[in-house]
Design a protein around this motif. Structure first.
Motif, PDB file in Angstrom:
ATOM      1  N   PHE A 118     -26.265  21.851 -14.769  1.00  0.00           N
ATOM      2  CA  PHE A 118     -25.124  21.280 -15.555  1.00  0.00           C
ATOM      3  C   PHE A 118     -24.428  21.716 -16.227  1.00  0.00           C
ATOM      4  N   ARG A 119     -22.865  21.411 -16.353  1.00  0.00           N
ATOM      5  CA  ARG A 119     -22.467  22.476 -17.419  1.00  0.00           C
ATOM      6  C   ARG A 119     -21.301  20.592 -17.432  1.00  0.00           C
ATOM      7  N   TYR A 120     -21.215  20.416 -18.904  1.00  0.00           N
ATOM      8  CA  TYR A 120     -20.096  18.776 -19.311  1.00  0.00           C
ATOM      9  C   TYR A 120     -18.762  19.804 -19.460  1.00  0.00           C
ATOM     10  N   ALA A 125     -11.910  18.594  -9.166  1.00  0.00           N
ATOM     11  CA  ALA A 125     -11.853  18.845  -7.924  1.00  0.00           C
ATOM     12  C   ALA A 125     -12.839  20.258  -7.710  1.00  0.00           C
ATOM     13  N   GLY A 126     -14.445  20.270  -7.664  1.00  0.00           N
ATOM     14  CA  GLY A 126     -14.776  21.260  -7.481  1.00  0.00           C
ATOM     15  C   GLY A 126     -15.778  22.185  -8.632  1.00  0.00           C
ATOM     16  N   ARG A 127     -15.647  21.491  -9.499  1.00  0.00           N
ATOM     17  CA  ARG A 127     -15.864  21.253 -10.585  1.00  0.00           C
ATOM     18  C   ARG A 127     -16.758  19.576 -11.344  1.00  0.00           C
ATOM     19  N   TYR A 128     -18.051  20.030 -11.213  1.00  0.00           N
ATOM     20  CA  TYR A 128     -18.729  18.626 -12.087  1.00  0.00           C
ATOM     21  C   TYR A 128     -19.933  19.058 -12.487  1.00  0.00           C
ATOM     22  N   ARG A 129     -20.574  17.805 -13.272  1.00  0.00           N
ATOM     23  CA  ARG A 129     -21.285  18.180 -14.209  1.00  0.00           C
ATOM     24  C   ARG A 129     -22.337  18.365 -13.715  1.00  0.00           C
ATOM     25  N   SER A 132     -25.219  22.727  -7.671  1.00  0.00           N
ATOM     26  CA  SER A 132     -26.252  22.944  -7.512  1.00  0.00           C
ATOM     27  C   SER A 132     -26.190  24.830  -7.199  1.00  0.00           C
ATOM     28  N   GLN A 133     -26.801  25.816  -6.805  1.00  0.00           N
ATOM     29  CA  GLN A 133     -26.804  27.161  -6.859  1.00  0.00           C
ATOM     30  C   GLN A 133     -28.008  28.247  -5.796  1.00  0.00           C
ATOM     31  N   TRP A 134     -27.764  29.070  -5.092  1.00  0.00           N
ATOM     32  CA  TRP A 134     -28.241  29.420  -4.884  1.00  0.00           C
ATOM     33  C   TRP A 134     -28.482  30.695  -5.778  1.00  0.00           C
ATOM     34  N   GLN A 285     -11.419  28.876  -7.784  1.00  0.00           N
ATOM     35  CA  GLN A 285     -12.128  27.755  -7.215  1.00  0.00           C
ATOM     36  C   GLN A 285     -13.269  29.399  -6.412  1.00  0.00           C
ATOM     37  N   ALA A 286     -13.972  30.123  -7.166  1.00  0.00           N
ATOM     38  CA  ALA A 286     -15.203  31.223  -7.060  1.00  0.00           C
ATOM     39  C   ALA A 286     -16.021  30.705  -6.142  1.00  0.00           C
ATOM     40  N   LEU A 287     -16.196  31.009  -5.222  1.00  0.00           N
ATOM     41  CA  LEU A 287     -17.748  30.436  -4.786  1.00  0.00           C
ATOM     42  C   LEU A 287     -18.991  31.093  -4.932  1.00  0.00           C
ATOM     43  N   GLY A 288     -19.070  31.932  -5.788  1.00  0.00           N
ATOM     44  CA  GLY A 288     -20.370  32.209  -6.707  1.00  0.00           C
ATOM     45  C   GLY A 288     -19.831  33.318  -7.309  1.00  0.00           C
ATOM     46  N   GLY A 289     -20.533  33.524  -7.820  1.00  0.00           N
ATOM     47  CA  GLY A 289     -20.853  35.156  -9.092  1.00  0.00           C
ATOM     48  C   GLY A 289     -21.799  36.055  -9.861  1.00  0.00           C
ATOM     49  N   GLY A 290     -21.995  36.672 -10.044  1.00  0.00           N
ATOM     50  CA  GLY A 290     -23.110  37.596 -10.850  1.00  0.00           C
ATOM     51  C   GLY A 290     -23.181  38.489 -11.220  1.00  0.00           C
ATOM     52  N   VAL A 312     -24.793  31.587  -5.987  1.00  0.00           N
ATOM     53  CA  VAL A 312     -23.893  30.984  -5.114  1.00  0.00           C
ATOM     54  C   VAL A 312     -23.929  29.688  -5.671  1.00  0.00           C
ATOM     55  N   GLY A 313     -22.193  29.198  -5.373  1.00  0.00           N
ATOM     56  CA  GLY A 313     -21.969  27.531  -5.530  1.00  0.00           C
ATOM     57  C   GLY A 313     -21.918  27.042  -4.735  1.00  0.00           C
ATOM     58  N   LEU A 314     -23.019  26.021  -3.373  1.00  0.00           N
ATOM     59  CA  LEU A 314     -23.525  25.552  -2.791  1.00  0.00           C
ATOM     60  C   LEU A 314     -22.097  24.428  -2.603  1.00  0.00           C
ATOM     61  N   ASP A 315     -21.984  23.845  -3.937  1.00  0.00           N
ATOM     62  CA  ASP A 315     -20.612  22.783  -3.161  1.00  0.00           C
ATOM     63  C   ASP A 315     -19.755  23.280  -2.939  1.00  0.00           C
ATOM     64  N   ARG A 316     -19.355  24.054  -3.603  1.00  0.00           N
ATOM     65  CA  ARG A 316     -17.804  24.874  -3.467  1.00  0.00           C
ATOM     66  C   ARG A 316     -17.873  25.518  -1.796  1.00  0.00           C
ATOM     67  N   THR A 317     -19.352  26.335  -1.311  1.00  0.00           N
ATOM     68  CA  THR A 317     -19.169  26.490  -0.456  1.00  0.00           C
ATOM     69  C   THR A 317     -19.240  25.861   0.480  1.00  0.00           C
TER      70      THR A 317
HETATM   71  P1  AMP Z   1     -20.611  30.719 -13.045  1.00  0.00           P
HETATM   72  O1  AMP Z   1     -22.326  31.783 -12.989  1.00  0.00           O
HETATM   73  O2  AMP Z   1     -20.381  29.650 -13.884  1.00  0.00           O
HETATM   74  O3  AMP Z   1     -19.561  31.894 -12.027  1.00  0.00           O
HETATM   75  O4  AMP Z   1     -21.117  30.262 -11.850  1.00  0.00           O
HETATM   76  C1  AMP Z   1     -21.410  30.211 -10.042  1.00  0.00           C
HETATM   77  C2  AMP Z   1     -21.473  29.391  -9.145  1.00  0.00           C
HETATM   78  O5  AMP Z   1     -21.252  28.550  -9.012  1.00  0.00           O
HETATM   79  C3  AMP Z   1     -19.240  29.416  -9.474  1.00  0.00           C
HETATM   80  O6  AMP Z   1     -19.503  30.601  -8.535  1.00  0.00           O
HETATM   81  C4  AMP Z   1     -18.959  27.935  -8.896  1.00  0.00           C
HETATM   82  O7  AMP Z   1     -19.364  29.150  -7.063  1.00  0.00           O
HETATM   83  C5  AMP Z   1     -20.725  27.641  -9.016  1.00  0.00           C
HETATM   84  N1  AMP Z   1     -20.164  25.949 -10.531  1.00  0.00           N
HETATM   85  C6  AMP Z   1     -20.254  27.206 -11.723  1.00  0.00           C
HETATM   86  N2  AMP Z   1     -19.778  25.853 -12.326  1.00  0.00           N
HETATM   87  C7  AMP Z   1     -19.245  24.543 -11.467  1.00  0.00           C
HETATM   88  C8  AMP Z   1     -19.270  23.612 -11.243  1.00  0.00           C
HETATM   89  N3  AMP Z   1     -19.322  23.062 -12.936  1.00  0.00           N
HETATM   90  N4  AMP Z   1     -19.367  22.399 -10.601  1.00  0.00           N
HETATM   91  C9  AMP Z   1     -19.384  23.010  -9.364  1.00  0.00           C
HETATM   92  N5  AMP Z   1     -19.468  24.800  -8.984  1.00  0.00           N
HETATM   93  C10 AMP Z   1     -20.132  24.814 -10.186  1.00  0.00           C
END
Ligand code: AMP
Length: 421
Positions: A118-120, A125-129, A132-134, A285-290, A312-317
């Protein structure tokens, strides 16, 4: 009539048939987690605010601007009752690791979780509050082999879900030894041009100058001339990064070194990485990161424990899969059970037998005409109809291929075999 209630801003309902694609992405993640020998962990969706403030850093966006606070019951005066919904899982996982003394288990520990974060933030588009992540985390491993293994794992995930053109961007942002020198180099570089920085960057220049580099509005000229972290690494960090890259080359993982990649949270050290679809970089629109977080356990009051992980951002995937026109693999055949009269018990019995054979079955519960039932079955996506009638007394049913319209009378067990095989 009273006003209809809608979902909160920045959330989305996952509806069928999109849930099919979602299930495929999730199943791919779970299967990879199994093949890479990760064990599942679950932690609360909310934690003490302090955990994130300390772990992620007060100057991170996640804490400074995006913390989704939870206040508990109205009027609650419980001590220390300040919670936030988790913006990311790493801090919570490391908290659990320390709290349960998991270091005594044979390590390094490989942990995985799939769930909502959750992020307020301002939704777009592609950014939600809620998204889901794997997530995977490895605790107690200094690398560099594990760094490469995780980058390879995430790359494989994108490939196996069916995406093309995903590249890893990697960088090393140093450690407690060399980062201060690099920070100072950035401050020296940007300070004479402070008026050309955005408001956010001006603030960050004092708090966390590395973050100026990932400001999308950063003047390209200032960015191009900025000192690079790779030129300021201490010997150990330089050697570590060199070996990570050599391993990625050996594994033929597609990657680029991105000197502006610093990641948004304070806990990262050394290896940092992100995944983007080539050619669509501009869209943030990063798909994931770490990345690696060797200092986090200590920041949280525990014994020093090296760690590395990714989300990994499941929504963006899912969005990327849709953009690339990738459909989830076809589900198995669906069978409708239809009948002539008020024979619900027979229909349900036949349905049960077919289900025992592993088939997906949708019995028609109505007493409408057979033609109508078959029509509804086709519309619902059934490819076969099991027609229950007189012959059931001899254990036989009509098996109708809904694509061709052909029908024959067969034993129920035989029907299951034909449909399944
Ligand atoms: P981050 O640690 O912020 O890089 O997040 C890892 C991944 O989660 C990002 O690469 C996105 O794919 C996804 N993600 C992060 N924030 C959001 C968001 N607000 N809405 C949808 N996906 C997100």
């Amino acid at each position: 009539m009273s006003r209809q209630i809608t979902a909160p801003r920045g959330t989305r309902d996952l509806l069928p048939p999109e849930t099919e694609a979602w299930g495929h992405v999730e199943a791919t993640a779970r299967d990879l987690a199994r093949r890479y020998a990760f064990e599942r962990i679950e932690i609360p969706l909310f934690e003490r605010v302090e955990l994130f403030a300390r772990g992620l850093g007060e100057s991170s966006d996640a804490v400074e601007k995006e913390m989704f606070r939870v206040s508990g019951a109205r009027g609650s005066t419980e001590d220390g009752a300040e919670w936030a919904l988790r913006p990311e899982p790493t801090a919570g996982i490391v908290r659990a690791y320390l709290e349960h003394g998991m270091h005594v288990r044979p390590g390094p520990l490989r942990l995985t979780l799939i769930g909502p974060m959750f992020r307020y933030d301002r939704p777009q588009a592609g950014r939600y509050r809620q998204f889901s992540q794997w997530d995977v985390e490895v605790l107690g491993d200094r690398g560099p082999a594990i760094d490469a293994e995780l980058i390879e794992l995430a790359s494989r995930f994108y490939r196996e879900v069916g995406l093309s053109g995903v590249v890893a961007r990697v960088n090393s942002i140093g450690d407690a030894v060399c980062r201060p020198v690099y920070r100072q180099a950035l401050v020296d570089h940007f300070t004479p041009h402070v008026e050309r920085l955005s408001d956010d960057s001006q603030r960050r220049l004092a708090l966390n100058p590395l973050r100026v580099l990932d400001d999308k509005e950063l003047d390209p000229e200032l960015a191009a001339g900025a000192p690079r972290s790779v030129d300021h690494l201490c010997d150990d960090c330089r050697e570590h990064f060199h070996r990570v890259r050599a391993l990625l080359d050996a594994l033929a993982v597609p990657y680029e070194v991105d000197h502006r990649l610093v990641r948004g949270l304070d806990y990262y050290t050394r290896t940092a990485f992100e995944f983007v679809v080539e050619g669509r970089e501009g869209q943030q629109q990063a798909l994931g990161g770490g990345g690696r977080y060797d200092g986090l356990a200590e920041i949280l009051g525990g014994r020093a424990t090296p760690g590395i992980g990714f989300g990994v951002g499941l929504d963006r995937t899912l969005i990327a899969l849709e953009e690339q026109g990738v459909a989830p693999p076809a589900a198995g055949p669906l069978v409708a059970v239809v009948g002539f009269e008020d024979d619900q018990a027979d229909r349900l019995r036949v349905a049960a037998t077919l289900r025992e054979a592993g088939l997906a079955v949708r019995p028609d519960g109505t007493s409408r005409k057979l033609g109508k039932q078959l029509e509804a079955a086709s519309k619902a996506g059934a490819s076969w109809a099991a027609v229950v009638g007189e012959e059931l007394r001899e254990g036989r049913i009509g098996l109708k291929d809904l694509a061709t319209g052909e029908q024959e009378t067969v034993a129920v067990e035989e029907a299951a075999k034909r449909i399944g095989g």
